[in-house]
Design an enzyme around this catalytic site. Structure first.
Site, short mmCIF file in Angstrom:
data_model
loop_
_atom_site.label_atom_id
_atom_site.label_comp_id
_atom_site.label_asym_id
_atom_site.label_seq_id
_atom_site.Cartn_x
_atom_site.Cartn_y
_atom_site.Cartn_z
N LYS A 193 4.86 -19.80 -6.91
CA LYS A 193 4.86 -20.01 -8.04
C LYS A 193 5.30 -18.40 -8.24
CE LYS A 193 0.45 -20.82 -5.05
NZ LYS A 193 -0.72 -20.25 -3.53
N LYS A 207 20.60 -11.71 -6.37
CA LYS A 207 20.45 -10.53 -5.02
C LYS A 207 22.01 -10.36 -4.70
CE LYS A 207 16.36 -10.87 -3.31
NZ LYS A 207 15.55 -10.60 -1.54
N LYS A 245 14.64 -19.97 -8.35
CA LYS A 245 15.48 -19.60 -7.91
C LYS A 245 16.17 -19.76 -6.12
CE LYS A 245 11.30 -18.09 -4.90
NZ LYS A 245 10.34 -17.18 -3.98
N ASP A 254 15.91 -23.75 -16.67
CA ASP A 254 15.64 -23.71 -15.08
C ASP A 254 15.46 -22.06 -14.87
OD1 ASP A 254 14.54 -23.40 -12.90
OD2 ASP A 254 16.07 -25.37 -12.12
N THR A 255 14.07 -21.48 -14.56
CA THR A 255 13.53 -20.23 -14.11
C THR A 255 13.57 -19.68 -12.53
OG1 THR A 255 11.50 -20.80 -14.65
CG2 THR A 255 13.01 -19.68 -16.45
N ASP A 286 6.05 -12.67 -3.81
CA ASP A 286 5.16 -12.25 -2.83
C ASP A 286 5.61 -12.37 -1.66
OD1 ASP A 286 3.64 -15.40 -1.03
OD2 ASP A 286 5.56 -15.16 -2.48
#
Length: 214
Positions: free
Chosen positions: A71, A162, A137, A134-135, A190
């Site tokens: 999400k 990071k 992580k 592609d977005t 989140d």
């Protein structure tokens, strides 16, 4: 001008504390749960607009499939695609895009786990022969899975990378911000499903971690 360093993102230094909460508006119920505004919403949006320009330059008039990781990636993906559309309408290039969604789970509280869970359909056969943006992580595991479906080309856009050992920068073609290894929330990121309603990217406080811990 060599754009390599620019496309790899804005580097936020380790000692950056963020902005005082008093300078911005945010949901008041999070007042004790965040320490600072780390990246303001306006800065996020401007950087994404610039990333869209890089993508337009690289893909030309090709058609692409945008694979959005839910999400946490939905706001970034939606804003990136919208900027691509706006740029296309205002230029002689038009990058036709389709958006598909996949959901991953790799965090427990504020710790990344070794195991990657793909929630929902794992059949990505619609990617075969397509140019993919592609977005996501959790890049290494996700890319390995995507490559099994033989896409024509894969590019990765990440809002945040990071600085950690074996950081994913080398796997990410378009980076918004390179940040220290701090747990940040907001802009759909989140902590146990809380803080997605923050427009800014913020640093969670110890109080917030304890309050919403599972």
């Amino acid at each position: 001008m060599d754009n390599t360093g620019v496309t790899k993102g804005i580097v936020i230094k380790d000692d950056w504390p963020g902005y005082s909460l008093d300078l911005f508006t945010y949901p008041e119920h999070y007042h004790e749960d965040i320490e600072s505004v780390y990246i303001p919403h306006g800065v996020i949006m401007n950087r994404i607009e610039r990333m869209a320009k890089y993508i337009m330059d690289d893909f030309g008039n090709s058609n692409i499939m945008v694979l959005c990781v839910l999400k946490g990636g939905y706001k970034f993906c939606a804003d990136l695609v919208e900027f691509i559309k706006v740029l296309g309408r205002n230029s002689n290039k038009y990058l036709e895009t389709r958006v598909e969604f996949i959901r991953l789970k790799s965090y427990l509280n504020d710790q990344s786990t070794e195991e990657l869970h793909i929630i929902g359909s794992q059949d990505l056969s619609f990617l075969r022969g397509k140019a993919i943006l592609d977005t996501g992580k959790t890049m290494k595991a996700l890319l390995k899975h995507v490559e099994t479906f033989e896409p024509k080309m894969v590019k990765v856009a990440g809002l945040l990378v990071k600085r950690v050992p074996n950081m994913a920068e080398s796997l990410t073609d378009y980076v918004g911000f390179e940040i220290p290894n701090r747990f940040v929330v907001g802009y759909a990121l989140d902590y146990n499903e809380y803080f997605r309603d923050l427009n800014h990217i913020c640093v969670i406080s110890k109080t917030g971690k304890m309050k919403y811990k599972v």
